[in-house]
Write a protein that holds these residues in place. Structure first.
Motif, PDB file in Angstrom:
ATOM      1  N   VAL A 290     -60.489  29.616 -13.986  1.00 54.33           N
ATOM      2  CA  VAL A 290     -60.278  29.836 -12.554  1.00 54.33           C
ATOM      3  C   VAL A 290     -60.031  31.315 -12.273  1.00 54.33           C
ATOM      4  CG1 VAL A 290     -57.751  29.477 -12.494  1.00 54.33           C
ATOM      5  CG2 VAL A 290     -59.155  28.802 -10.537  1.00 54.33           C
ATOM      6  N   LEU A 291     -59.394  32.002 -13.203  1.00 52.78           N
ATOM      7  CA  LEU A 291     -59.137  33.430 -13.039  1.00 52.78           C
ATOM      8  C   LEU A 291     -60.421  34.244 -13.162  1.00 52.78           C
ATOM      9  CD1 LEU A 291     -57.124  35.741 -12.719  1.00 52.78           C
ATOM     10  CD2 LEU A 291     -56.644  35.584 -15.170  1.00 52.78           C
ATOM     11  N   THR A 292     -61.229  33.931 -14.158  1.00 49.85           N
ATOM     12  CA  THR A 292     -62.479  34.667 -14.376  1.00 49.85           C
ATOM     13  C   THR A 292     -63.438  34.492 -13.201  1.00 49.85           C
ATOM     14  OG1 THR A 292     -62.260  34.479 -16.773  1.00 49.85           O
ATOM     15  CG2 THR A 292     -64.452  34.941 -15.921  1.00 49.85           C
ATOM     16  N   ARG A 293     -63.505  33.273 -12.669  1.00 52.26           N
ATOM     17  CA  ARG A 293     -64.374  33.033 -11.505  1.00 52.26           C
ATOM     18  C   ARG A 293     -63.994  33.959 -10.352  1.00 52.26           C
ATOM     19  NH1 ARG A 293     -63.939  27.956  -8.769  1.00 52.26           N
ATOM     20  NH2 ARG A 293     -65.904  28.437  -7.768  1.00 52.26           N
ATOM     21  N   ALA A 294     -62.696  34.041 -10.068  1.00 50.99           N
ATOM     22  CA  ALA A 294     -62.241  34.859  -8.943  1.00 50.99           C
ATOM     23  C   ALA A 294     -62.412  36.346  -9.228  1.00 50.99           C
ATOM     24  CB  ALA A 294     -60.780  34.531  -8.638  1.00 50.99           C
TER      25      ALA A 294
ATOM     26  N   ASN B 172     -46.382  34.140 -16.945  1.00 55.75           N
ATOM     27  CA  ASN B 172     -45.172  34.810 -16.463  1.00 55.75           C
ATOM     28  C   ASN B 172     -44.742  34.265 -15.103  1.00 55.75           C
ATOM     29  OD1 ASN B 172     -44.871  36.514 -18.658  1.00 55.75           O
ATOM     30  ND2 ASN B 172     -46.023  38.193 -17.734  1.00 55.75           N
ATOM     31  N   LEU B 173     -45.737  33.985 -14.268  1.00 58.41           N
ATOM     32  CA  LEU B 173     -45.449  33.429 -12.949  1.00 58.41           C
ATOM     33  C   LEU B 173     -44.876  32.015 -13.081  1.00 58.41           C
ATOM     34  CD1 LEU B 173     -45.592  33.969  -9.920  1.00 58.41           C
ATOM     35  CD2 LEU B 173     -47.942  33.097  -9.939  1.00 58.41           C
ATOM     36  N   ILE B 174     -45.380  31.240 -14.042  1.00 60.27           N
ATOM     37  CA  ILE B 174     -44.824  29.906 -14.296  1.00 60.27           C
ATOM     38  C   ILE B 174     -43.352  30.021 -14.678  1.00 60.27           C
ATOM     39  CG2 ILE B 174     -44.905  27.904 -15.845  1.00 60.27           C
ATOM     40  CD1 ILE B 174     -47.937  28.325 -16.045  1.00 60.27           C
ATOM     41  N   TRP B 175     -43.042  30.979 -15.575  1.00 57.48           N
ATOM     42  CA  TRP B 175     -41.644  31.165 -15.989  1.00 57.48           C
ATOM     43  C   TRP B 175     -40.758  31.550 -14.812  1.00 57.48           C
ATOM     44  CZ3 TRP B 175     -43.288  34.698 -20.623  1.00 57.48           C
ATOM     45  CH2 TRP B 175     -43.710  33.902 -21.693  1.00 57.48           C
ATOM     46  N   SER B 176     -41.184  32.541 -14.039  1.00 57.72           N
ATOM     47  CA  SER B 176     -40.345  33.009 -12.937  1.00 57.72           C
ATOM     48  C   SER B 176     -40.218  31.948 -11.852  1.00 57.72           C
ATOM     49  CB  SER B 176     -40.902  34.313 -12.347  1.00 57.72           C
ATOM     50  OG  SER B 176     -42.209  34.129 -11.838  1.00 57.72           O
ATOM     51  N   ASN B 177     -41.297  31.229 -11.605  1.00 59.42           N
ATOM     52  CA  ASN B 177     -41.251  30.180 -10.593  1.00 59.42           C
ATOM     53  C   ASN B 177     -40.337  29.040 -11.044  1.00 59.42           C
ATOM     54  OD1 ASN B 177     -42.390  29.210  -7.993  1.00 59.42           O
ATOM     55  ND2 ASN B 177     -43.102  27.513  -9.274  1.00 59.42           N
TER      56      ASN B 177
ATOM     57  N   VAL C 230     -60.098  38.817  -7.154  1.00 56.07           N
ATOM     58  CA  VAL C 230     -58.814  38.976  -7.851  1.00 56.07           C
ATOM     59  C   VAL C 230     -58.872  40.237  -8.697  1.00 56.07           C
ATOM     60  CG1 VAL C 230     -57.332  38.006  -9.666  1.00 56.07           C
ATOM     61  CG2 VAL C 230     -58.230  36.517  -7.864  1.00 56.07           C
ATOM     62  N   ARG C 231     -57.787  40.969  -8.750  1.00 53.71           N
ATOM     63  CA  ARG C 231     -57.746  42.217  -9.512  1.00 53.71           C
ATOM     64  C   ARG C 231     -58.198  41.980 -10.953  1.00 53.71           C
ATOM     65  NH1 ARG C 231     -52.198  44.739  -8.836  1.00 53.71           N
ATOM     66  NH2 ARG C 231     -52.933  46.054 -10.543  1.00 53.71           N
ATOM     67  N   SER C 232     -58.956  42.916 -11.458  1.00 50.98           N
ATOM     68  CA  SER C 232     -59.615  42.737 -12.746  1.00 50.98           C
ATOM     69  C   SER C 232     -58.665  42.805 -13.933  1.00 50.98           C
ATOM     70  CB  SER C 232     -60.717  43.788 -12.926  1.00 50.98           C
ATOM     71  OG  SER C 232     -60.174  45.089 -12.900  1.00 50.98           O
ATOM     72  N   ASP C 233     -57.465  43.371 -13.745  1.00 53.52           N
ATOM     73  CA  ASP C 233     -56.541  43.503 -14.868  1.00 53.52           C
ATOM     74  C   ASP C 233     -55.567  42.333 -14.987  1.00 53.52           C
ATOM     75  OD1 ASP C 233     -55.155  44.111 -12.567  1.00 53.52           O
ATOM     76  OD2 ASP C 233     -54.117  45.852 -13.397  1.00 53.52           O
ATOM     77  N   LEU C 234     -55.693  41.339 -14.110  1.00 58.28           N
ATOM     78  CA  LEU C 234     -54.835  40.163 -14.205  1.00 58.28           C
ATOM     79  C   LEU C 234     -55.270  39.333 -15.415  1.00 58.28           C
ATOM     80  CD1 LEU C 234     -52.503  39.101 -12.383  1.00 58.28           C
ATOM     81  CD2 LEU C 234     -54.135  37.440 -11.478  1.00 58.28           C
ATOM     82  N   ALA C 235     -54.300  38.840 -16.176  1.00 60.94           N
ATOM     83  CA  ALA C 235     -54.593  38.118 -17.404  1.00 60.94           C
ATOM     84  C   ALA C 235     -53.853  36.782 -17.441  1.00 60.94           C
ATOM     85  CB  ALA C 235     -54.196  38.960 -18.623  1.00 60.94           C
TER      86      ALA C 235
ATOM     87  N   LEU D 236     -49.638  36.047  -4.533  1.00 60.31           N
ATOM     88  CA  LEU D 236     -51.089  35.992  -4.333  1.00 60.31           C
ATOM     89  C   LEU D 236     -51.594  37.248  -3.626  1.00 60.31           C
ATOM     90  CD1 LEU D 236     -51.580  32.237  -3.405  1.00 60.31           C
ATOM     91  CD2 LEU D 236     -52.615  33.428  -5.353  1.00 60.31           C
ATOM     92  N   ASP D 237     -50.808  37.765  -2.690  1.00 63.98           N
ATOM     93  CA  ASP D 237     -51.201  39.020  -2.053  1.00 63.98           C
ATOM     94  C   ASP D 237     -51.267  40.149  -3.076  1.00 63.98           C
ATOM     95  OD1 ASP D 237     -51.712  38.222   0.489  1.00 63.98           O
ATOM     96  OD2 ASP D 237     -49.867  38.987   1.372  1.00 63.98           O
ATOM     97  N   ALA D 238     -50.354  40.144  -4.031  1.00 64.89           N
ATOM     98  CA  ALA D 238     -50.354  41.181  -5.072  1.00 64.89           C
ATOM     99  C   ALA D 238     -51.540  41.029  -6.016  1.00 64.89           C
ATOM    100  CB  ALA D 238     -49.058  41.123  -5.866  1.00 64.89           C
ATOM    101  N   TYR D 239     -52.099  39.835  -6.097  1.00 67.58           N
ATOM    102  CA  TYR D 239     -53.208  39.576  -7.015  1.00 67.58           C
ATOM    103  C   TYR D 239     -54.570  39.912  -6.414  1.00 67.58           C
ATOM    104  CZ  TYR D 239     -49.913  36.887  -9.898  1.00 67.58           C
ATOM    105  OH  TYR D 239     -48.869  36.493 -10.693  1.00 67.58           O
ATOM    106  N   ARG D 240     -54.631  40.162  -5.124  1.00 64.46           N
ATOM    107  CA  ARG D 240     -55.917  40.436  -4.485  1.00 64.46           C
ATOM    108  C   ARG D 240     -56.510  41.739  -5.023  1.00 64.46           C
ATOM    109  NH1 ARG D 240     -56.859  37.406   0.230  1.00 64.46           N
ATOM    110  NH2 ARG D 240     -55.036  36.216   0.951  1.00 64.46           N
ATOM    111  N   ALA D 241     -57.816  41.739  -5.209  1.00 63.98           N
ATOM    112  CA  ALA D 241     -58.494  42.910  -5.776  1.00 63.98           C
ATOM    113  C   ALA D 241     -58.265  44.156  -4.938  1.00 63.98           C
ATOM    114  CB  ALA D 241     -59.987  42.620  -5.916  1.00 63.98           C
ATOM    115  N   GLU D 242     -58.259  44.010  -3.613  1.00 69.81           N
ATOM    116  CA  GLU D 242     -58.121  45.189  -2.753  1.00 69.81           C
ATOM    117  C   GLU D 242     -56.703  45.772  -2.789  1.00 69.81           C
ATOM    118  OE1 GLU D 242     -57.865  41.516   0.027  1.00 69.81           O
ATOM    119  OE2 GLU D 242     -58.938  42.131  -1.796  1.00 69.81           O
TER     120      GLU D 242
END
Length: 222
Positions: free
Chosen positions: A139-143, A160-165, A149-154, A188-194
């Motif tokens: 799902v990440l690669t598709r976006a 990490n988001l699962i842990w913090s959530n 989605v920003r290219s450096d998200l892994a 999600l706003d932080a994850y946007r490519a722009e």
């Protein structure tokens, strides 16, 4: 999966044994939901009206009981993840995946624990976690390929988001049970490519992530 319950040897259980097993799974679901995956097995046996030895005859290890207790919620999560991968718009698929993930996570502290950890040596839980990681990657690669989605998200960033959530869910479950939705959409706003800008610290490697999830399991069960 067959509806007939079988014991470890593959032999169908007698009616009374099936009833005891059903009571054990129901009691485990309640205890794990409230107290997490390290909930007392003695209390689970007592709530089910059986001796602790009976619990171990049906479920030789805690992970066997976890797998049985979480099966319905796990299937709900995996079905929702597969549905997200079928969403035509890659960004909407990404959002749908995370909303489904945290919706299921928010409803059960034990399932939250299960998602957050790795249990090496247990083939079934490893298979489930591997499938979850594959879904995250897909799902990440598709976006990312669609430029949404920003290219450096892994993968590690999602875990990490699962842990913090999970920590946030623990804090707000009785006072603001839907607070996780706001936090998710802020992220999600932080994850946007722009919105992307260079980050000095790289994401954890897959090996580092695996080790961290194993370490969390050992620390929490100590």
């Amino acid at each position: 999966m067959s509806s007939e319950v079988v014991q470890q040897t593959g032999t169908p259980l007698r009616r009374d044994a099936r009833e005891r097993r059903t009571r054990l799974v129901a009691a485990a679901q309640q205890e794990f939901a409230v107290h997490g995956v390290d909930a007392s097995l003695e209390r689970i046996a007592r709530d089910a009206g059986v001796a602790i030895g009976t619990l171990y005859r049906h479920f030789p290890t805690r992970l066997d009981l976890l797998s049985a207790a979480f099966e319905p919620r796990l299937q709900d999560f995996l079905d929702g993840a597969d549905a997200a991968l079928r969403v035509e718009d890659p960004w909407e698929g990404f959002v749908t995946y995370l909303e489904n993930l945290f919706r299921v996570q928010a409803g059960d502290r034990g399932f939250n624990d299960f998602l957050s950890r790795r249990f090496p040596g247990n083939a079934e839980t490893e298979r489930v976690h591997d499938r979850m990681c594959d879904q995250i990657d897909e799902v990440l690669t598709r976006a990312q390929d669609a430029g949404r989605v920003r290219s450096d998200l892994a993968r590690a960033d999602i875990v990490n988001l699962i842990w913090s959530n999970g920590r946030m869910i623990d804090a707000t479950s009785t006072t603001a049970p839907d607070a996780w939705r706001r936090q998710l959409h802020l992220m999600l706003d932080a994850y946007r490519a722009e919105r992307a800008h260079p980050i000095a610290e790289p994401p954890m490697t897959d090996a580092q992530l695996y080790s961290a999830m194993v370490h969390l399991s050992r620390v929490d069960s100590a």
